[in-house]
Design an enzyme around this catalytic site. Structure first.
Site, PDB file in Angstrom:
ATOM      1  N   LYS A  25       0.840  -1.201   0.000  1.00 42.25           N
ATOM      2  CA  LYS A  25       0.000   0.000   0.000  1.00 42.25           C
ATOM      3  C   LYS A  25       0.874   1.251   0.000  1.00 42.25           C
ATOM      4  O   LYS A  25       0.636   2.197  -0.740  1.00 42.25           O
ATOM      5  CB  LYS A  25      -0.925   0.000   1.233  1.00 42.25           C
ATOM      6  CG  LYS A  25      -2.023  -1.056   1.141  1.00 42.25           C
ATOM      7  CD  LYS A  25      -2.712  -1.292   2.470  1.00 42.25           C
ATOM      8  CE  LYS A  25      -3.668  -2.478   2.356  1.00 42.25           C
ATOM      9  NZ  LYS A  25      -4.273  -2.872   3.627  1.00 42.25           N
ATOM     10  N   GLN A  69      -4.619  -1.491   9.936  1.00 44.71           N
ATOM     11  CA  GLN A  69      -4.425  -2.779   9.251  1.00 44.71           C
ATOM     12  C   GLN A  69      -4.979  -3.914  10.114  1.00 44.71           C
ATOM     13  O   GLN A  69      -4.593  -4.059  11.270  1.00 44.71           O
ATOM     14  CB  GLN A  69      -2.927  -2.987   8.962  1.00 44.71           C
ATOM     15  CG  GLN A  69      -2.615  -4.267   8.207  1.00 44.71           C
ATOM     16  CD  GLN A  69      -3.153  -4.274   6.779  1.00 44.71           C
ATOM     17  OE1 GLN A  69      -3.148  -3.269   6.088  1.00 44.71           O
ATOM     18  NE2 GLN A  69      -3.664  -5.422   6.349  1.00 44.71           N
ATOM     19  N   ASP A  92     -11.066   2.618   4.449  1.00 44.65           N
ATOM     20  CA  ASP A  92     -11.315   1.173   4.374  1.00 44.65           C
ATOM     21  C   ASP A  92     -12.816   0.880   4.275  1.00 44.65           C
ATOM     22  O   ASP A  92     -13.217  -0.228   3.930  1.00 44.65           O
ATOM     23  CB  ASP A  92     -10.759   0.484   5.638  1.00 44.65           C
ATOM     24  CG  ASP A  92      -9.622  -0.466   5.322  1.00 44.65           C
ATOM     25  OD1 ASP A  92      -9.419  -0.757   4.125  1.00 44.65           O
ATOM     26  OD2 ASP A  92      -8.955  -0.920   6.268  1.00 44.65           O
TER      27      ASP A  92
END
Ligand code: NAP
Length: 273
Positions: A25, A69, A92
């Site tokens: 990412k 994460q 997200d």
């Protein structure tokens, strides 16, 4: 804004797979000129330690996207932390406000990146989903469920599909998948989709990531998806590989959500002037 979009990633602990995902990412963010920062927190961080970082990033005007994460170490309450992220920076798309807004069909709500990637691969390759039968195998919170919602949307590219969601309790999975024009496998178990389960010409999107032992591989193991790739490729009209396919597109969708967030921030600041 007068600055590049900014993405902040929080990584708690040292799960090796998460470290690889985070690195991908960050590399992509840097390659496209985004400002990206990684906050590494030790595995023994408390809820308070992580909440403090989230609060700081929520208040930082240089940050457009905050990504925690997942998974985080056992003992920490993932949902509480996800809900602490400002919905306006939740790139997200896991905050309940964004889930609700997406469910209501609001186009500018952040939608989770992997479902968006699956939809985008299909539309980019010219798959018209309207009226088509899509069978999603897996009802997880990250992929299966939000994808079903996305493909069911009324109107627009990549919507209007007839969606079936199968899972570990579904009886005769093969009979269900054989009726699919598009199969999306989001399970996390190698060889879940075999050639006999696929209607000739169907598109097969493999979301699964599974590490399997392989004595010939340098590390003694390799990554595969949920689909028995070689055999299914003989029957399917189109198929995505693992690695490749959904993984890189998911990262691209994260970048897109972050750019969208920056644009929304510019728009909301200009209405205040
Ligand atoms: P998850 O939440 O664990 O969901 C897995 C789903 O698979 C569950 O609904 C489970 O059913 C179902 N399942 C398990 N065994 C099954 C079987 N034999 N037949 C049919 N269904 C079965 O996992 P997830 O977070 O959705 O992730 C799924 C996979 O996608 C994982 O391999 C993950 O690593 C991968 N992934 C990839 C990306 C990417 O960027 N490429 C992103 C996210 C996730 P029950 O609900 O009944 O238990």
């Amino acid at each position: 804004l007068g600055r590049p979009p900014g993405l902040s990633v929080i990584l708690v602990g040292d799960d090796p797979a998460s470290a690889v995902y985070v690195r991908n990412k960050q590399r992509t963010a840097e390659r496209i000129g985004m400002r990206s920062e990684l906050l590494r927190l030790p595995a023994d961080s408390t809820m308070g330690d992580i909440a403090l970082e989230i609060d700081r990033l929520n208040a930082d005007d240089n940050v457009d996207g905050i990504l925690l994460q997942l998974p985080i170490p056992d003992g920490l309450e993932q949902q509480v932390l996800v809900e602490r992220i400002s919905p306006t920076k939740d790139v997200d798309g896991f905050h309940p406000i964004n889930i609700g807004r997406a469910m209501a069909g609001e186009e500018d709500a952040f939608v989770p990146c992997t479902p968006r990637a699956v939809q985008r691969i299909l539309t980019d390759y010219g798959y018209e989903l309207r009226g088509k039968h899509v069978v999603i195998v897996g009802r997880g919170f990250v992929v299966g469920k939000p994808l079903a919602m996305l493909l069911l949307r009324k109107g627009g590219a990549g919507g209007d599909a007839t969606v079936t969601v199968a899972h570990s309790r579904s009886g005769d999975l093969a009979a269900i998948t054989r009726t699919a024009d598009v199969i999306v496998a989001a399970v996390g178990r190698a060889n879940t989709i075999t050639a006999d389960m696929v209607k000739p010409g169907a598109a097969v999107i493999d979301v699964g990531i599974v590490r399997v032992p392989d004595a010939n591989a340098p590390k003694g193991s390799r990554l595969v998806g949920d689909v028995d790739y070689d055999a299914v490729a003989e029957v399917a009209g189109a198929i995505t590989p693992v690695p490749g396919g959904v993984g890189p597109m998911t990262v691209a969708m994260l970048m897109q959500n972050t750019v969208t967030s920056a644009r929304q921030r510019i728009a909301s600041l200009s209405t205040m002037r």
